[in-house]
Design a protein around this motif. Sequence first.
Motif, PDB file in Angstrom:
ATOM      1  N   ILE A  22      55.643  57.316 -68.961  1.00  0.00           N
ATOM      2  CA  ILE A  22      56.285  56.122 -69.273  1.00  0.00           C
ATOM      3  C   ILE A  22      57.116  55.700 -68.002  1.00  0.00           C
ATOM      4  O   ILE A  22      58.021  56.172 -67.421  1.00  0.00           O
ATOM      5  CB  ILE A  22      57.342  56.136 -70.480  1.00  0.00           C
ATOM      6  N   LEU A  23      56.719  54.463 -67.639  1.00  0.00           N
ATOM      7  CA  LEU A  23      57.145  54.047 -66.294  1.00  0.00           C
ATOM      8  C   LEU A  23      58.234  52.842 -66.447  1.00  0.00           C
ATOM      9  O   LEU A  23      58.249  51.850 -67.097  1.00  0.00           O
ATOM     10  CB  LEU A  23      55.965  53.291 -65.686  1.00  0.00           C
ATOM     11  N   HIS A  24      59.263  53.340 -65.819  1.00  0.00           N
ATOM     12  CA  HIS A  24      60.570  52.350 -65.806  1.00  0.00           C
ATOM     13  C   HIS A  24      60.630  51.618 -64.593  1.00  0.00           C
ATOM     14  O   HIS A  24      61.743  50.868 -64.648  1.00  0.00           O
ATOM     15  CB  HIS A  24      61.735  53.016 -66.090  1.00  0.00           C
ATOM     16  N   ASN A  25      60.080  51.943 -63.462  1.00  0.00           N
ATOM     17  CA  ASN A  25      60.436  51.316 -62.324  1.00  0.00           C
ATOM     18  C   ASN A  25      58.850  51.142 -61.635  1.00  0.00           C
ATOM     19  O   ASN A  25      57.822  51.572 -62.220  1.00  0.00           O
ATOM     20  CB  ASN A  25      60.904  52.173 -61.263  1.00  0.00           C
ATOM     21  N   ASP A  26      58.884  50.583 -60.563  1.00  0.00           N
ATOM     22  CA  ASP A  26      57.497  49.726 -59.949  1.00  0.00           C
ATOM     23  C   ASP A  26      56.878  51.092 -59.389  1.00  0.00           C
ATOM     24  O   ASP A  26      57.171  51.978 -58.631  1.00  0.00           O
ATOM     25  CB  ASP A  26      57.981  49.063 -58.826  1.00  0.00           C
ATOM     26  N   PRO A  27      55.602  51.400 -60.017  1.00  0.00           N
ATOM     27  CA  PRO A  27      54.639  52.426 -59.772  1.00  0.00           C
ATOM     28  C   PRO A  27      54.259  52.346 -58.370  1.00  0.00           C
ATOM     29  O   PRO A  27      53.995  53.509 -57.804  1.00  0.00           O
ATOM     30  CB  PRO A  27      53.569  52.303 -60.613  1.00  0.00           C
ATOM     31  N   GLN A  28      54.158  51.252 -57.639  1.00  0.00           N
ATOM     32  CA  GLN A  28      53.662  51.155 -56.430  1.00  0.00           C
ATOM     33  C   GLN A  28      54.854  51.874 -55.380  1.00  0.00           C
ATOM     34  O   GLN A  28      54.366  51.868 -54.291  1.00  0.00           O
ATOM     35  CB  GLN A  28      53.441  49.830 -55.872  1.00  0.00           C
ATOM     36  N   ASP A  29      55.750  52.175 -55.740  1.00  0.00           N
ATOM     37  CA  ASP A  29      56.906  52.754 -54.966  1.00  0.00           C
ATOM     38  C   ASP A  29      56.980  54.165 -55.258  1.00  0.00           C
ATOM     39  O   ASP A  29      57.813  54.926 -54.697  1.00  0.00           O
ATOM     40  CB  ASP A  29      58.436  52.056 -55.246  1.00  0.00           C
ATOM     41  N   MET A  30      56.258  54.731 -56.193  1.00  0.00           N
ATOM     42  CA  MET A  30      56.233  56.236 -56.697  1.00  0.00           C
ATOM     43  C   MET A  30      55.272  57.134 -56.099  1.00  0.00           C
ATOM     44  O   MET A  30      53.870  56.697 -55.720  1.00  0.00           O
ATOM     45  CB  MET A  30      56.288  56.161 -58.068  1.00  0.00           C
ATOM     46  N   HIS A  31      55.790  58.274 -55.921  1.00  0.00           N
ATOM     47  CA  HIS A  31      54.614  59.566 -55.486  1.00  0.00           C
ATOM     48  C   HIS A  31      53.695  59.613 -56.544  1.00  0.00           C
ATOM     49  O   HIS A  31      53.935  59.935 -57.650  1.00  0.00           O
ATOM     50  CB  HIS A  31      55.296  60.574 -55.099  1.00  0.00           C
ATOM     51  N   GLY A  32      52.387  59.710 -56.256  1.00  0.00           N
ATOM     52  CA  GLY A  32      51.254  59.809 -57.301  1.00  0.00           C
ATOM     53  C   GLY A  32      50.888  58.445 -57.681  1.00  0.00           C
ATOM     54  O   GLY A  32      49.773  58.464 -58.614  1.00  0.00           O
ATOM     55  N   ALA A  33      51.280  57.324 -57.371  1.00  0.00           N
ATOM     56  CA  ALA A  33      50.833  55.841 -57.888  1.00  0.00           C
ATOM     57  C   ALA A  33      50.845  54.846 -56.823  1.00  0.00           C
ATOM     58  O   ALA A  33      50.563  53.645 -57.365  1.00  0.00           O
ATOM     59  CB  ALA A  33      51.874  55.658 -59.366  1.00  0.00           C
ATOM     60  N   LYS A  34      51.258  55.172 -55.556  1.00  0.00           N
ATOM     61  CA  LYS A  34      51.310  54.175 -54.717  1.00  0.00           C
ATOM     62  C   LYS A  34      49.978  53.559 -54.550  1.00  0.00           C
ATOM     63  O   LYS A  34      50.026  52.184 -54.287  1.00  0.00           O
ATOM     64  CB  LYS A  34      51.982  54.565 -53.540  1.00  0.00           C
ATOM     65  N   ARG A  35      48.820  54.203 -54.466  1.00  0.00           N
ATOM     66  CA  ARG A  35      47.420  53.652 -54.202  1.00  0.00           C
ATOM     67  C   ARG A  35      46.739  53.064 -55.409  1.00  0.00           C
ATOM     68  O   ARG A  35      46.633  54.025 -56.398  1.00  0.00           O
ATOM     69  CB  ARG A  35      46.773  54.522 -53.193  1.00  0.00           C
ATOM     70  N   PRO A  36      45.966  52.064 -55.233  1.00  0.00           N
ATOM     71  CA  PRO A  36      45.232  51.753 -56.574  1.00  0.00           C
ATOM     72  C   PRO A  36      44.076  53.143 -57.120  1.00  0.00           C
ATOM     73  O   PRO A  36      44.318  53.270 -58.370  1.00  0.00           O
ATOM     74  CB  PRO A  36      44.243  50.750 -56.034  1.00  0.00           C
ATOM     75  N   ARG A  37      43.576  53.873 -56.323  1.00  0.00           N
ATOM     76  CA  ARG A  37      42.824  54.794 -56.522  1.00  0.00           C
ATOM     77  C   ARG A  37      43.639  55.906 -57.282  1.00  0.00           C
ATOM     78  O   ARG A  37      43.224  56.408 -58.325  1.00  0.00           O
ATOM     79  CB  ARG A  37      42.261  55.738 -55.428  1.00  0.00           C
ATOM     80  N   GLN A  38      45.143  56.295 -57.083  1.00  0.00           N
ATOM     81  CA  GLN A  38      45.732  56.889 -57.716  1.00  0.00           C
ATOM     82  C   GLN A  38      46.104  56.659 -59.241  1.00  0.00           C
ATOM     83  O   GLN A  38      46.059  57.309 -60.269  1.00  0.00           O
ATOM     84  CB  GLN A  38      46.967  57.279 -56.957  1.00  0.00           C
ATOM     85  N   ARG A  39      46.386  55.157 -59.073  1.00  0.00           N
ATOM     86  CA  ARG A  39      46.627  54.710 -60.715  1.00  0.00           C
ATOM     87  C   ARG A  39      45.448  54.756 -61.436  1.00  0.00           C
ATOM     88  O   ARG A  39      45.400  54.949 -62.589  1.00  0.00           O
ATOM     89  CB  ARG A  39      47.206  53.200 -60.405  1.00  0.00           C
TER      90      ARG A  39
END
Length: 360
Positions: A107-124
Motif C-alpha cells: 500500500i503506497l502512500h507516497n510517490d513510488p518514484q522517490d522510494m527505494h525499490g521502485a524508482k525505476r520502471p523495471r523495479q515497479r
Amino acid sequence: MRVLTVLPRREGYAPDRAGAIALLVSRLATPDDIVIGTEVTGTPLPGGQFFAITEPGGLHRWRRDGTRYRIACQREIRRHKPDLIEVHNRPALAYALSRCGIPVHLILHNDPQDMHGAKRPRQRQELMQRVRVFTVSLWLRRRFLEDLDDGPVTVMPNCLDLSTLPEPPAERAKLVLFAGRMVSDKGADAFVRAWSAISAQAPEWRAIMIGADRFRFNSPRTTFVDRVETDARAAGITLCGYQMHHQVLEAMAAASIVVVPSRWPEPFGLTALEAMASGAAVIASPRGGLPEVVGDAALLALPDDGDALERALLRMIGDPALRAEYMARGRRQAQKFDLVAARQLLQKMRDRSVKSRKSR
C-alpha cells in the motif's frame, strides 16, 4: 483470515506520534489483525493487535539499508504465520517479504518514484509481478505506472470514520486554521505570508497554526521552524505546536476555514479530507492528489503564485454565503471517503488475494 500489517520503520503506532499511515492502519484494522512496527511508549493505537519488533544485533547491527528491519519482520511472519502480509510504503521490503510464500499487498502512500525499490520502471514492473499494489490516489497510481503499460494497481483512498468526528459548535469562530508539519513542502511559510498580508483587512478574524517538524511532542527545532514561528508571531498568528490527532480534529470543527497550501504534490491530502468532514471551508493547493480529494468542494490556490493564496483567503472570509456553500460541499465530498466503504473494498481485495493463493 490472519493478516499481518507491516508499518514503515519510523512510523509511530501511538496516539502521541501517529502519522497518516498509522491512523489509516488503525481505522481499517480488524480485531484479529496483527500490526508490527518499531516499539512505542505507552498504549498503542486501538486498531488490531500491535507487536513491537526487535531488530537483530550481531553481524547486522551496522547495516543501514533496512536489512535488520526486514529480518525482524521475517521473524514475526514465522511466529504469527499469517495468511496475508500488508506492507505500507516500503516497496523493497514488500518485494523481499514476497519470498516468504505468502501473498503480499503493498500500500503506497507516497510517490513510488522517490522510494527505494521502485524508482525505476523495471523495479515497479517486477513489483507488480510479485505483490498486489495499492495506491491511496489516482495521482499515485499514475506515478507508479509512468513509463509502463497499464497494470493491476488498485486505488484505495484514505478514509475517515465520520461518525466519530467532534460535534461542531452551533456557530463557528471567525478562525482560519493551518494544521500540518512545519516544513516548506507543506507551505507553512506561505500561510504566514498570506495572513500577514491580509489580516488588516479581516480585523475580526484570527489565525492559528498547529504543527511541528515531526509528528511528536519532542519534535526537533529547525531553522525553518524558528523563522516561520518568528514571522507568525509578528503577524499575530497563534502557535499551538504539535497537537494529538483528536485535538487537531477539534480545532477543525471549530474553525471556519482550513488552509492546505502544500508546495509538494500531496499523494492524497488527509488534512483536506478531515477539514471537509469537520465542516470547515477549505482552501487547498491544486497539486498531487489534493484535487481528487476535494473535488469541487474547495477553493484552489497555489501557495507561491503571486497573491493567489491571499486572494482566496479574502474571498472566503468576505463572503459568508460562499463560505457556507463550500462547507456544505465539503461535507458531501467527505462522505465518499467513509470508513465503511473502505473496509468493504479492503476485505474484498484481501479475500481475493488469499483465495488466489489457495487456488494455485
